[in-house]
Motif scaffolding. Structure first.
Motif, PDB file in Angstrom:
ATOM      1  N   ILE A 266       0.810  -1.225   0.000  1.00 11.27           N
ATOM      2  CA  ILE A 266       0.000   0.000   0.000  1.00 11.27           C
ATOM      3  C   ILE A 266       0.842   1.272   0.000  1.00 11.27           C
ATOM      4  O   ILE A 266       0.302   2.368  -0.137  1.00 11.27           O
ATOM      5  CB  ILE A 266      -0.976   0.024   1.194  1.00 11.27           C
ATOM      6  CG1 ILE A 266      -0.223   0.207   2.531  1.00 11.27           C
ATOM      7  CG2 ILE A 266      -1.838  -1.208   1.222  1.00 11.27           C
ATOM      8  CD1 ILE A 266      -1.140   0.398   3.716  1.00 11.27           C
TER       9      ILE A 266
ATOM     10  N   PRO B 138      -8.604   8.224  -6.087  1.00 11.72           N
ATOM     11  CA  PRO B 138      -7.984   6.972  -5.630  1.00 11.72           C
ATOM     12  C   PRO B 138      -6.575   7.163  -5.084  1.00 11.72           C
ATOM     13  O   PRO B 138      -6.164   6.449  -4.159  1.00 11.72           O
ATOM     14  CB  PRO B 138      -7.983   6.100  -6.895  1.00 11.72           C
ATOM     15  CG  PRO B 138      -9.078   6.660  -7.748  1.00 11.72           C
ATOM     16  CD  PRO B 138      -9.078   8.138  -7.484  1.00 11.72           C
TER      17      PRO B 138
ATOM     18  N   ARG C  82      -6.814   8.182  -1.493  1.00  9.99           N
ATOM     19  CA  ARG C  82      -7.222   7.062  -0.644  1.00  9.99           C
ATOM     20  C   ARG C  82      -6.074   6.083  -0.424  1.00  9.99           C
ATOM     21  O   ARG C  82      -5.944   5.503   0.658  1.00  9.99           O
ATOM     22  CB  ARG C  82      -8.433   6.355  -1.249  1.00  9.99           C
ATOM     23  CG  ARG C  82      -9.667   7.252  -1.358  1.00  9.99           C
ATOM     24  CD  ARG C  82     -10.927   6.432  -1.550  1.00  9.99           C
ATOM     25  NE  ARG C  82     -10.935   5.630  -2.758  1.00  9.99           N
ATOM     26  CZ  ARG C  82     -11.354   6.038  -3.942  1.00  9.99           C
ATOM     27  NH1 ARG C  82     -11.783   7.286  -4.092  1.00  9.99           N
ATOM     28  NH2 ARG C  82     -11.347   5.220  -4.982  1.00  9.99           N
ATOM     29  N   ARG C  83      -5.234   5.909  -1.442  1.00  7.69           N
ATOM     30  CA  ARG C  83      -4.105   4.987  -1.283  1.00  7.69           C
ATOM     31  C   ARG C  83      -3.109   5.486  -0.251  1.00  7.69           C
ATOM     32  O   ARG C  83      -2.381   4.691   0.351  1.00  7.69           O
ATOM     33  CB  ARG C  83      -3.402   4.782  -2.632  1.00  7.69           C
ATOM     34  CG  ARG C  83      -4.102   3.818  -3.554  1.00  7.69           C
ATOM     35  CD  ARG C  83      -3.193   3.375  -4.696  1.00  7.69           C
ATOM     36  NE  ARG C  83      -2.766   4.489  -5.528  1.00  7.69           N
ATOM     37  CZ  ARG C  83      -3.431   4.920  -6.592  1.00  7.69           C
ATOM     38  NH1 ARG C  83      -4.560   4.336  -6.951  1.00  7.69           N
ATOM     39  NH2 ARG C  83      -2.962   5.929  -7.314  1.00  7.69           N
TER      40      ARG C  83
ATOM     41  N   ALA D 117      -6.892   2.278   2.718  1.00  6.58           N
ATOM     42  CA  ALA D 117      -6.185   1.277   1.918  1.00  6.58           C
ATOM     43  C   ALA D 117      -6.323  -0.120   2.501  1.00  6.58           C
ATOM     44  O   ALA D 117      -6.246  -1.114   1.771  1.00  6.58           O
ATOM     45  CB  ALA D 117      -4.710   1.650   1.805  1.00  6.58           C
ATOM     46  N   GLN D 118      -6.550  -0.222   3.830  1.00  7.76           N
ATOM     47  CA  GLN D 118      -6.659  -1.516   4.483  1.00  7.76           C
ATOM     48  C   GLN D 118      -8.107  -1.927   4.762  1.00  7.76           C
ATOM     49  O   GLN D 118      -8.336  -2.949   5.397  1.00  7.76           O
ATOM     50  CB  GLN D 118      -5.864  -1.508   5.796  1.00  7.76           C
ATOM     51  CG  GLN D 118      -4.364  -1.399   5.573  1.00  7.76           C
ATOM     52  CD  GLN D 118      -3.605  -1.366   6.882  1.00  7.76           C
ATOM     53  OE1 GLN D 118      -3.123  -0.334   7.329  1.00  7.76           O
ATOM     54  NE2 GLN D 118      -3.509  -2.515   7.507  1.00  7.76           N
ATOM     55  N   THR D 119      -9.053  -1.163   4.281  1.00  8.56           N
ATOM     56  CA  THR D 119     -10.463  -1.514   4.423  1.00  8.56           C
ATOM     57  C   THR D 119     -10.942  -2.172   3.129  1.00  8.56           C
ATOM     58  O   THR D 119     -10.443  -1.854   2.049  1.00  8.56           O
ATOM     59  CB  THR D 119     -11.298  -0.257   4.735  1.00  8.56           C
ATOM     60  OG1 THR D 119     -10.852   0.272   5.997  1.00  8.56           O
ATOM     61  CG2 THR D 119     -12.775  -0.559   4.831  1.00  8.56           C
ATOM     62  N   ALA D 120     -11.891  -3.084   3.237  1.00 14.90           N
ATOM     63  CA  ALA D 120     -12.386  -3.820   2.070  1.00 14.90           C
ATOM     64  C   ALA D 120     -12.740  -2.870   0.931  1.00 14.90           C
ATOM     65  O   ALA D 120     -13.509  -1.918   1.132  1.00 14.90           O
ATOM     66  CB  ALA D 120     -13.602  -4.647   2.461  1.00 14.90           C
ATOM     67  N   PRO D 121     -12.203  -3.093  -0.260  1.00 13.90           N
ATOM     68  CA  PRO D 121     -12.461  -2.192  -1.388  1.00 13.90           C
ATOM     69  C   PRO D 121     -13.950  -1.990  -1.674  1.00 13.90           C
ATOM     70  O   PRO D 121     -14.357  -0.883  -2.042  1.00 13.90           O
ATOM     71  CB  PRO D 121     -11.753  -2.884  -2.559  1.00 13.90           C
ATOM     72  CG  PRO D 121     -10.661  -3.680  -1.916  1.00 13.90           C
ATOM     73  CD  PRO D 121     -11.226  -4.148  -0.613  1.00 13.90           C
TER      74      PRO D 121
ATOM     75  N   VAL E 262     -15.289   0.611   0.711  1.00 16.91           N
ATOM     76  CA  VAL E 262     -14.806   1.946   0.361  1.00 16.91           C
ATOM     77  C   VAL E 262     -15.538   2.455  -0.882  1.00 16.91           C
ATOM     78  O   VAL E 262     -15.951   3.619  -0.936  1.00 16.91           O
ATOM     79  CB  VAL E 262     -13.283   1.930   0.128  1.00 16.91           C
ATOM     80  CG1 VAL E 262     -12.794   3.293  -0.347  1.00 16.91           C
ATOM     81  CG2 VAL E 262     -12.556   1.536   1.422  1.00 16.91           C
ATOM     82  N   SER E 263     -15.707   1.593  -1.879  1.00 22.13           N
ATOM     83  CA  SER E 263     -16.408   2.004  -3.099  1.00 22.13           C
ATOM     84  C   SER E 263     -17.833   2.433  -2.812  1.00 22.13           C
ATOM     85  O   SER E 263     -18.314   3.443  -3.357  1.00 22.13           O
ATOM     86  CB  SER E 263     -16.400   0.857  -4.115  1.00 22.13           C
ATOM     87  OG  SER E 263     -15.087   0.575  -4.555  1.00 22.13           O
TER      88      SER E 263
END
Length: 243
Positions: free
Chosen positions: A7, A188, A191-192, A198-202, A205-206
């Motif tokens: 990440i 993005p 967020r990275r 970055a460590q939360t389920a994509p 987040v989406s």
């Protein structure tokens, strides 16, 4: 570690030193001539004009360090490869929450240095951030598993704990940096640079970003958070701990 090898790509694009935090960090180090910067990452808050040695476990973060940055040793906080009392001070900036054994790491800081300066955050205040509360509540699960600034201060027997508010135009893209600039979270790359996202389920987040985009377009976010737009800075829970 492997986490930041993944990440941490492009980390320096979003995470840049802000002098408004560097100044209190330097003041907290006092007269320390030798400083161990543990979990130093790309070297954002390494103090100038002092003898600094950095410790960083991630090869990706080390790769992004500037040529003029302090010499770096690839190691972890829980097993520092230095003799007891080697350094006047140990510095740990926004890194303790990533350590596998945070108490063991802080014990190592105390072993190798006479003073410990730790920048951490209150996880309860982070979880009250509007982005978590209203859009990505899944982040709270991760944050609640991390050591909080009051715990760290208690463990170290801190001599002082100083709040570090986040200015509205903060240049270091920490997770709540864009509290008054919500459009930034739709990027993005932003967020990275935030490990909490970055460590939360994509998928989570989406979903949150889709709701945020809709609320920004409709004006709902600005209506519900109009009080933030008048503030020059905001307390997101960051604390500078000195022991």
């Amino acid at each position: 570690m492997a986490r930041y090898d993944e990440i941490g790509v492009g980390y320096t694009l979003g995470r840049r030193t802000d002098s408004r935090w560097l100044a209190p960090v330097l003041a907290a180090l006092g007269s320390a001539a030798s400083v161990l910067d543990v979990g130093s990452g790309t070297g954002s808050y390494e103090p100038p004009s002092r003898r600094v040695v950095a410790v960083e476990p991630s090869a990706e973060m080390i790769r992004q360090r500037a040529p003029e940055a302090a010499p770096v040793v690839r190691a972890v906080a829980e097993a520092l490869p230095f003799a007891s009392g080697t350094f006047d001070a140990a510095l740990a900036v926004l890194t303790v929450h990533h350590w596998g054994d945070w108490r063991g790491g802080l014990t190592e800081l105390r072993r190798v240095s006479g003073r410990q300066v730790v920048l951490a955050y209150d996880t309860a205040l982070h979880n009250d951030f509007w982005l978590v509360r209203e859009y990505v509540p899944e982040v709270a699960v991760l944050e609640s598993s991390r050591p909080s600034a009051p715990e760290i201060a208690d463990f170290l027997g801190a001599a002082s704990v100083v709040p570090l508010p986040v200015p509205w135009d903060f240049t270091d893209g920490v997770f709540p940096a864009y509290w008054r600039r919500p459009e930034a979270y739709l990027d993005p790359a932003v967020r990275r640079s935030c490990s909490a996202l970055a460590q939360t389920a994509p998928a989570a987040v989406s979903r949150g970003m889709a709701r945020l985009a809709a609320d920004l377009e409709s004006g709902r976010w600005h209506e519900e958070h109009r009080e933030l737009l008048e503030l020059p800075e905001w307390d997101a829970g960051f604390r500078l701990i000195v022991a």
